[in-house]
Design an enzyme around this catalytic site. Structure first.
Site, PDB file in Angstrom:
ATOM      1  NE  ARG A 183       8.172   5.273   0.743  1.00 33.50           N
ATOM      2  CZ  ARG A 183       7.368   6.316   0.870  1.00 33.50           C
ATOM      3  NH1 ARG A 183       7.762   7.363   1.552  1.00 33.50           N
ATOM      4  NH2 ARG A 183       6.176   6.314   0.296  1.00 33.50           N
TER       5      ARG A 183
ATOM      6  CG  HIS B  52       2.363  -6.791  -3.914  1.00 31.65           C
ATOM      7  ND1 HIS B  52       1.578  -6.357  -2.878  1.00 31.65           N
ATOM      8  CD2 HIS B  52       3.008  -5.700  -4.374  1.00 31.65           C
ATOM      9  CE1 HIS B  52       1.744  -5.049  -2.723  1.00 31.65           C
ATOM     10  NE2 HIS B  52       2.606  -4.623  -3.611  1.00 31.65           N
TER      11      HIS B  52
ATOM     12  N   GLY C 211       0.854  -1.181   0.000  1.00 36.88           N
ATOM     13  CA  GLY C 211       0.000   0.000   0.000  1.00 36.88           C
ATOM     14  C   GLY C 211       0.882   1.220   0.000  1.00 36.88           C
TER      15      GLY C 211
ATOM     16  CB  CYS D  66       5.181  -3.903  -1.283  1.00 41.74           C
ATOM     17  SG  CYS D  66       5.624  -2.659  -2.498  1.00 41.74           S
TER      18      CYS D  66
ATOM     19  CD  GLU E 227       0.056  -9.521  -1.663  1.00 43.37           C
ATOM     20  OE1 GLU E 227       1.169 -10.067  -1.571  1.00 43.37           O
ATOM     21  OE2 GLU E 227      -0.102  -8.291  -1.788  1.00 43.37           O
TER      22      GLU E 227
ATOM     23  NE  ARG F 255       3.063   3.606  -6.362  1.00 46.86           N
ATOM     24  CZ  ARG F 255       1.922   2.949  -6.517  1.00 46.86           C
ATOM     25  NH1 ARG F 255       1.584   2.486  -7.707  1.00 46.86           N
ATOM     26  NH2 ARG F 255       1.112   2.772  -5.513  1.00 46.86           N
TER      27      ARG F 255
END
Ligand code: GLN
Length: 212
Positions: free
Chosen positions: A105, A171, A46, A78, A173, A135
C-alpha cells in the site's frame, strides 16, 4: 447484462459513469442482494481499510468470492487491487484473496503521493493508457498464473490479471480511459453466454472451465 460497482466507500461514481459511457448498465452494490444476477463486479479506489470493514460488516465477502468463482470478471482499481491481493506487505489480512500477488500500500511515498503517467498496456492496444495514481499500491511479486499487464518505466508492476480477475494500481476511470471497462464488459458477456464471442482464446476464463 449488468456490472456491479462496489459502492460502500470511495470512487464508485466514476466507474458507474464509465460504464454508462460505454453503454453498459451498472449497479451500485452495498448489500449481498445487490450482487444477485450480476455479470461482473468492479471494486473502486478509495480507502481499503474502510472498504474491508464495510465488506465484512455487510456480509459481502462470501457472495463476492462466489461471483468470482462462477467465472464472472472482477476488476479492482487501486484500493480494489489491495482488496483482491492474496498478501498485503507489512499490512492487514487479505480480504478477497483472488489475485496471487503481494501488494504494498501507499508504495510511492509522500513526494509522489499522486502522479499521472502514460503507460503501455499491450493487451489494450498500441495507444498508451493515461494512468492516474493516487496514494497507489504497487505489486511486489506475482504468482505463476498472474499476467503482468503494465509496468512503470522503472519496472514496477502496476496492472495484473489472473484469469477472470484484473487489477490496476491506478485509476483508468479518472482519465476518460474506457478500454479496461470494455474488456470487463466483453468478459462479462462471455461469462453469461460462453458460446458467443470471437475472442475466446484471449480470455482465460474460457480455459479454466469456470465459465457457466
Ligand atoms: N491508499 C489507499 C489504500 O491504501 C488506496 C488509494 C486509492 O484507492 N486511490 O487503501
Amino acid at each position: 447484462m449488468r456490472i456491479g460497482v462496489l459502492a460502500v466507500q470511495g470512487a464508485f461514481a466514476e466507474h458507474m459513469a464509465t460504464l454508462d459511457a460505454i453503454g453498459v448498465e451498472g449497479a451500485e452494490v452495498r448489500l449481498p442482494t445487490d450482487l444477485e444476477g450480476l455479470s461482473g463486479l468492479i471494486l473502486p479506489g478509495g480507502e481499503s481499510t474502510a472498504q474491508r470493514r464495510l465488506i465484512h460488516r455487510w456480509g459481502l465477502r462470501q457472495p463476492i468470492l462466489d461471483l468470482a468463482a462462477s467465472g464472472a470478471p472482477i476488476f479492482g482499481t487501486c484500493a480494489g487491487m489491495i482488496l483482491l491481493s492474496t498478501a498485503i506487505v507489512d499490512g492487514d489480512e487479505p480480504v478477497l484473496p483472488l489475485l496471487d500477488v503481494d501488494v504494498r500500500r501507499n508504495a510511492f511515498g509522500r513526494q509522489l503521493d499522486s502522479f499521472e503517467a502514460d503507460i503501455a498496456v499491450p493487451m489494450l492496444g498500441d495507444r498508451p493508457v493515461h494512468a492516474v495514481f493516487i496514494r497507489a499500491p504497487v505489486v511486489e511479486s506475482t504468482g505463476p498464473n498472474v499476467d503482468v499487464l503494465a509496468r512503470l518505466d522503472d519496472g514496477r508492476v502496476v496492472a495484473v490479471r489472473e484469469r477472470n480477475v484484473i487489477a490496476t494500481a491506478f485509476h483508468p476511470e479518472l482519465a476518460g480511459e474506457t478500454r479496461f471497462h470494455r474488456l470487463v464488459a466483453t468478459m462479462a458477456a462471455e461469462h453469461d453466454d460462453p458460446g458467443e464471442g470471437s475472442g475466446r482464446r484471449h480470455h482465460p476464463t474460457r480455459r479454466t472451465g469456470q465459465a457457466r
